[in-house]
Design an enzyme around this catalytic site. Structure first.
Site, PDB file in Angstrom:
ATOM      1  N   HIS A   1       0.846  -1.200   0.000  1.00 30.17           N
ATOM      2  CA  HIS A   1       0.000   0.000   0.000  1.00 30.17           C
ATOM      3  C   HIS A   1       0.876   1.242   0.000  1.00 30.17           C
ATOM      4  O   HIS A   1       1.771   1.379   0.814  1.00 30.17           O
ATOM      5  CB  HIS A   1      -0.938  -0.003   1.225  1.00 30.17           C
ATOM      6  CG  HIS A   1      -2.141  -0.873   1.034  1.00 30.17           C
ATOM      7  ND1 HIS A   1      -3.358  -0.588   1.567  1.00 30.17           N
ATOM      8  CD2 HIS A   1      -2.294  -2.029   0.339  1.00 30.17           C
ATOM      9  CE1 HIS A   1      -4.239  -1.506   1.223  1.00 30.17           C
ATOM     10  NE2 HIS A   1      -3.603  -2.406   0.481  1.00 30.17           N
TER      11      HIS A   1
ATOM     12  N   TYR B   1      -8.927   5.809   7.732  1.00 29.93           N
ATOM     13  CA  TYR B   1      -9.057   6.127   9.155  1.00 29.93           C
ATOM     14  C   TYR B   1     -10.062   7.270   9.242  1.00 29.93           C
ATOM     15  O   TYR B   1      -9.861   8.308   8.607  1.00 29.93           O
ATOM     16  CB  TYR B   1      -7.719   6.606   9.740  1.00 29.93           C
ATOM     17  CG  TYR B   1      -6.650   5.539   9.865  1.00 29.93           C
ATOM     18  CD1 TYR B   1      -5.918   5.116   8.759  1.00 29.93           C
ATOM     19  CD2 TYR B   1      -6.361   4.956  11.096  1.00 29.93           C
ATOM     20  CE1 TYR B   1      -4.924   4.145   8.877  1.00 29.93           C
ATOM     21  CE2 TYR B   1      -5.370   3.985  11.222  1.00 29.93           C
ATOM     22  CZ  TYR B   1      -4.657   3.587  10.109  1.00 29.93           C
ATOM     23  OH  TYR B   1      -3.685   2.624  10.241  1.00 29.93           O
TER      24      TYR B   1
ATOM     25  N   PRO C   1      -3.796   0.532  18.703  1.00 28.90           N
ATOM     26  CA  PRO C   1      -3.522   0.112  17.317  1.00 28.90           C
ATOM     27  C   PRO C   1      -3.724   1.213  16.264  1.00 28.90           C
ATOM     28  O   PRO C   1      -3.505   0.995  15.096  1.00 28.90           O
ATOM     29  CB  PRO C   1      -4.489  -1.044  17.090  1.00 28.90           C
ATOM     30  CG  PRO C   1      -5.470  -1.002  18.190  1.00 28.90           C
ATOM     31  CD  PRO C   1      -4.914  -0.207  19.287  1.00 28.90           C
TER      32      PRO C   1
ATOM     33  N   TYR D   1       4.506   6.397   9.997  1.00 26.05           N
ATOM     34  CA  TYR D   1       3.590   5.304   9.651  1.00 26.05           C
ATOM     35  C   TYR D   1       4.333   4.175   8.932  1.00 26.05           C
ATOM     36  O   TYR D   1       4.117   2.996   9.217  1.00 26.05           O
ATOM     37  CB  TYR D   1       2.446   5.829   8.773  1.00 26.05           C
ATOM     38  CG  TYR D   1       1.287   4.863   8.644  1.00 26.05           C
ATOM     39  CD1 TYR D   1       1.218   3.959   7.584  1.00 26.05           C
ATOM     40  CD2 TYR D   1       0.273   4.817   9.597  1.00 26.05           C
ATOM     41  CE1 TYR D   1       0.166   3.057   7.467  1.00 26.05           C
ATOM     42  CE2 TYR D   1      -0.784   3.909   9.493  1.00 26.05           C
ATOM     43  CZ  TYR D   1      -0.827   3.036   8.426  1.00 26.05           C
ATOM     44  OH  TYR D   1      -1.856   2.128   8.312  1.00 26.05           O
TER      45      TYR D   1
HETATM   46  P1  FAS Z   1       1.569 -12.001  21.476  1.00 26.71           P
HETATM   47  O1  FAS Z   1       0.656 -11.562  22.590  1.00 26.71           O
HETATM   48  O2  FAS Z   1       1.070 -12.027  20.082  1.00 26.71           O
HETATM   49  O3  FAS Z   1       2.098 -13.482  21.770  1.00 26.71           O
HETATM   50  C1  FAS Z   1       2.438 -13.876  23.089  1.00 26.71           C
HETATM   51  C2  FAS Z   1       2.320 -15.385  23.165  1.00 26.71           C
HETATM   52  O4  FAS Z   1       2.777 -15.808  24.450  1.00 26.71           O
HETATM   53  C3  FAS Z   1       0.872 -15.846  23.033  1.00 26.71           C
HETATM   54  O5  FAS Z   1       0.778 -16.880  22.083  1.00 26.71           O
HETATM   55  C4  FAS Z   1       0.515 -16.333  24.437  1.00 26.71           C
HETATM   56  O6  FAS Z   1      -0.371 -17.433  24.420  1.00 26.71           O
HETATM   57  C5  FAS Z   1       1.871 -16.759  24.978  1.00 26.71           C
HETATM   58  N1  FAS Z   1       1.952 -16.696  26.443  1.00 26.71           N
HETATM   59  C6  FAS Z   1       1.436 -15.747  27.256  1.00 26.71           C
HETATM   60  N2  FAS Z   1       1.730 -16.035  28.543  1.00 26.71           N
HETATM   61  C7  FAS Z   1       2.469 -17.190  28.529  1.00 26.71           C
HETATM   62  C8  FAS Z   1       3.072 -17.983  29.534  1.00 26.71           C
HETATM   63  N3  FAS Z   1       2.979 -17.643  30.838  1.00 26.71           N
HETATM   64  N4  FAS Z   1       3.742 -19.103  29.167  1.00 26.71           N
HETATM   65  C9  FAS Z   1       3.848 -19.442  27.845  1.00 26.71           C
HETATM   66  N5  FAS Z   1       3.295 -18.717  26.842  1.00 26.71           N
HETATM   67  C10 FAS Z   1       2.610 -17.609  27.193  1.00 26.71           C
HETATM   68  N6  FAS Z   1      -1.293  -4.541  16.528  1.00 26.71           N
HETATM   69  C11 FAS Z   1      -1.432  -3.851  15.384  1.00 26.71           C
HETATM   70  O7  FAS Z   1      -0.434  -3.361  14.848  1.00 26.71           O
HETATM   71  N7  FAS Z   1      -2.685  -3.674  14.824  1.00 26.71           N
HETATM   72  C12 FAS Z   1      -3.815  -4.221  15.394  1.00 26.71           C
HETATM   73  O8  FAS Z   1      -4.924  -4.044  14.888  1.00 26.71           O
HETATM   74  C13 FAS Z   1      -3.715  -4.953  16.580  1.00 26.71           C
HETATM   75  N8  FAS Z   1      -4.811  -5.513  17.171  1.00 26.71           N
HETATM   76  C14 FAS Z   1      -4.663  -6.198  18.372  1.00 26.71           C
HETATM   77  C15 FAS Z   1      -5.781  -6.780  19.034  1.00 26.71           C
HETATM   78  C16 FAS Z   1      -5.623  -7.456  20.259  1.00 26.71           C
HETATM   79  C17 FAS Z   1      -6.829  -8.049  20.952  1.00 26.71           C
HETATM   80  C18 FAS Z   1      -4.342  -7.564  20.832  1.00 26.71           C
HETATM   81  C19 FAS Z   1      -4.163  -8.257  22.168  1.00 26.71           C
HETATM   82  C20 FAS Z   1      -3.240  -7.002  20.189  1.00 26.71           C
HETATM   83  C21 FAS Z   1      -3.384  -6.325  18.957  1.00 26.71           C
HETATM   84  N9  FAS Z   1      -2.303  -5.763  18.275  1.00 26.71           N
HETATM   85  C22 FAS Z   1      -2.413  -5.080  17.115  1.00 26.71           C
HETATM   86  C23 FAS Z   1      -0.990  -5.896  18.794  1.00 26.71           C
HETATM   87  C24 FAS Z   1      -0.517  -7.267  18.462  1.00 26.71           C
HETATM   88  O9  FAS Z   1      -0.507  -7.431  17.079  1.00 26.71           O
HETATM   89  C25 FAS Z   1       0.808  -7.444  19.118  1.00 26.71           C
HETATM   90  O10 FAS Z   1       1.643  -6.330  18.903  1.00 26.71           O
HETATM   91  C26 FAS Z   1       1.509  -8.695  18.656  1.00 26.71           C
HETATM   92  O11 FAS Z   1       0.656  -9.782  18.880  1.00 26.71           O
HETATM   93  C27 FAS Z   1       2.802  -8.802  19.457  1.00 26.71           C
HETATM   94  O12 FAS Z   1       3.292 -10.063  19.277  1.00 26.71           O
HETATM   95  P2  FAS Z   1       4.019 -10.825  20.493  1.00 26.71           P
HETATM   96  O13 FAS Z   1       4.966  -9.897  21.138  1.00 26.71           O
HETATM   97  O14 FAS Z   1       4.482 -12.103  19.915  1.00 26.71           O
HETATM   98  O15 FAS Z   1       2.863 -11.083  21.594  1.00 26.71           O
HETATM   99  C1  PHB Z   2      -5.948  -4.005  10.773  1.00 30.40           C
HETATM  100  O1  PHB Z   2      -6.066  -4.228   9.568  1.00 30.40           O
HETATM  101  O2  PHB Z   2      -6.264  -4.845  11.660  1.00 30.40           O
HETATM  102  C2  PHB Z   2      -5.385  -2.682  11.231  1.00 30.40           C
HETATM  103  C3  PHB Z   2      -4.820  -1.834  10.294  1.00 30.40           C
HETATM  104  C4  PHB Z   2      -4.297  -0.618  10.707  1.00 30.40           C
HETATM  105  C5  PHB Z   2      -4.354  -0.259  12.048  1.00 30.40           C
HETATM  106  C6  PHB Z   2      -4.913  -1.119  12.993  1.00 30.40           C
HETATM  107  C7  PHB Z   2      -5.433  -2.341  12.579  1.00 30.40           C
HETATM  108  O3  PHB Z   2      -3.848   0.939  12.446  1.00 30.40           O
END
Ligand code: FAS
Ligand code: PHB
Length: 390
Positions: A72, A201, A293, A385
């Protein structure tokens, strides 16, 4: 079991680091408390910075992303019935972002781990780091009734915001910074054609909305919602009506609606833990920091942590040079705080704050007005960005 680098968490951070290190002959074991299907069932990020894309290619897992992901070159900011395009490519002199779902890249990483025979242990309960201040740290975990032990040289906490690793650091050695926002994001995934080629957005008096996508047939939409809401409060019909009400008329008129195949509400917070190291324990990704996010920085902030840690561990094992590990926390935090600033700024710019004053509302409108009237202001947004350099 003995390994060189013990990793807690098989999300994108843990899997990517494990893959990068294994390619260089450095052994890892990843302990994940959930099942593989559970990890792959989470719908999260969608926009990848160039730095993340490059790291995925370096890890040998970029092929499907390059085939199925979308490059994009810009996105729109809508307010009321106006739309302004932020031309990322022009404003940054050629940089772009990749739209490719976190679920898909996590699947690609799992498959690469399988191909290399990487050790990822699922359903590992009560994972506990030990001996963090010694030269012989180890991890224990429970599998059924058995307690297993993994001895290692270093432990990397990739276990997300609710994980165990950050909580294993003595409280008096940590400084936590947090801002909890007075609203959440209700997200819907639908098998419908995206309403727009690029992301939109939207700032609106009723609240923020975001039109995103995963492919030409899979759309991802969000609306800002009150903190106390649950998905039971939001039927599909209510969601689609609210989303349309927050978009410019020309967009709402062409929006194709359909049944939600995933619906979830995520709270919004800014969070940073300092330092990101304690003895032989290093924190990476959501274990150390969380952003709202709005700036698409969550997953992308994890990428620079992994990049720094990968090169630091390589220097340690290859040249017995600890400087990368010793400098990791400061180096990672310097970039993390810039991502925090941008995510906080975008969130303040585009959301309706329940307790805002008349002055606040004017400041928000003026911020937008200035942004669209100044190439320098748009260039500043664009360079953040697409991602600041690692
Ligand atoms: P993660 O949280 O992805 O992974 C951590 C892992 O550790 C999980 O699999 C968990 O099960 C495991 N774990 C936890 N505790 C443990 C323990 N005690 N023992 C063993 N394993 C354990 N980012 C964006 O840029 N855009 C978005 O739209 C967006 N939406 C999101 C929505 C939600 C609901 C959440 C929670 C996050 C969102 N994020 C978004 C941010 C997200 O993408 C994170 O930045 C990304 O998952 C980070 O990856 P990890 O650091 O690997 O953490
Ligand atoms: C998404 O596609 O999930 C998304 C994209 C841009 C954002 C947040 C979420 O800033």
């Amino acid at each position: 079991m003995k390994t060189q680098v013990g990793i807690i968490g098989a999300g994108p951070s843990g899997l990517l680091l494990s893959q990068l290190l294994h390619q260089e002959g450095i052994e890892t074991v990843v302990l994940e408390r959930r099942s593989r299907d559970y990890v792959l069932g989470r719908i999260r990020a969608g926009v990848l910075e160039q730095g993340f894309v490059n790291l995925m290619r370096k890890a040998g897992v970029g092929d499907r992303m390059d085939r199925e992901g979308e490059v994009h070159k810009g996105f729109d900011i809508a307010h009321g019935n106006n739309r302004h395009r932020i031309d990322l490519e022009d404003l940054t002199g050629g940089d772009t972002v990749m739209v490719y779902g976190q679920t898909e890249l996590t699947r690609d990483l799992y498959e690469a781990r399988d191909r290399m025979g990487g050790i990822v242990i699922h359903d590992a309960e009560d994972v506990t780091p030990h001996g963090l201040e010694t030269d012989t740290p180890f991890l224990t975990y429970r599998k059924g009734d058995d307690i297993e032990t993994v001895t290692c040289d270093y432990i990397i906490g990739c276990d997300g915001f609710h994980g165990v690793s950050r909580k294993s650091i003595p409280k008096d050695r940590l400084t936590l910074y947090e801002r909890v926002y007075p609203f959440g994001w209700l997200g819907v995934l639908s098998r419908t054609p995206p309403v727009s080629e690029e992301l939109i957005y939207a700032r609106h008096e009723r609240g923020f909305a975001l039109c995103s996508l995963r492919s030409r047939t899979l759309s991802r939409y969000y609306v800002q919602c009150p903190l106390g809401d649950t998905i039971e409060d939001w039927s599909d019909d209510r969601f689609w009506e609210e989303l349309k009400s927050r978009l410019p008329d020309t967009v709402a008129e062409t929006l194709v609606t359909g049944p939600s195949i995933e619906k979830s509400i995520a709270p919004l917070r800014s969070f940073v833990c300092e330092p990101m190291r304690w003895g032989r324990l290093f924190l990476a990704g959501d274990a150390a920091h969380i952003v709202p996010p709005t700036g698409a920085k969550g997953l992308n902030s994890a990428a620079s942590d992994i990049y720094y840690l990968f090169h630091a561990l390589l220097a340690q094992y290859r040249k017995d040079d600890p400087s990368g590990l010793d400098g990791y926390s400061d180096r990672a935090l310097a970039r993390i705080w810039k991502a925090q600033r941008f995510s906080w700024w975008m969130t303040n710019l585009l959301h309706r704050f329940p307790d805002r004053s008349g002055f606040d509302a004017r400041m928000q409108e003026t911020d937008l007005d200035y942004l669209f009237s100044s190439r320098s202001a748009m260039a500043s947004l664009a360079e953040n960005y697409v991602g600041l350099p690692f």
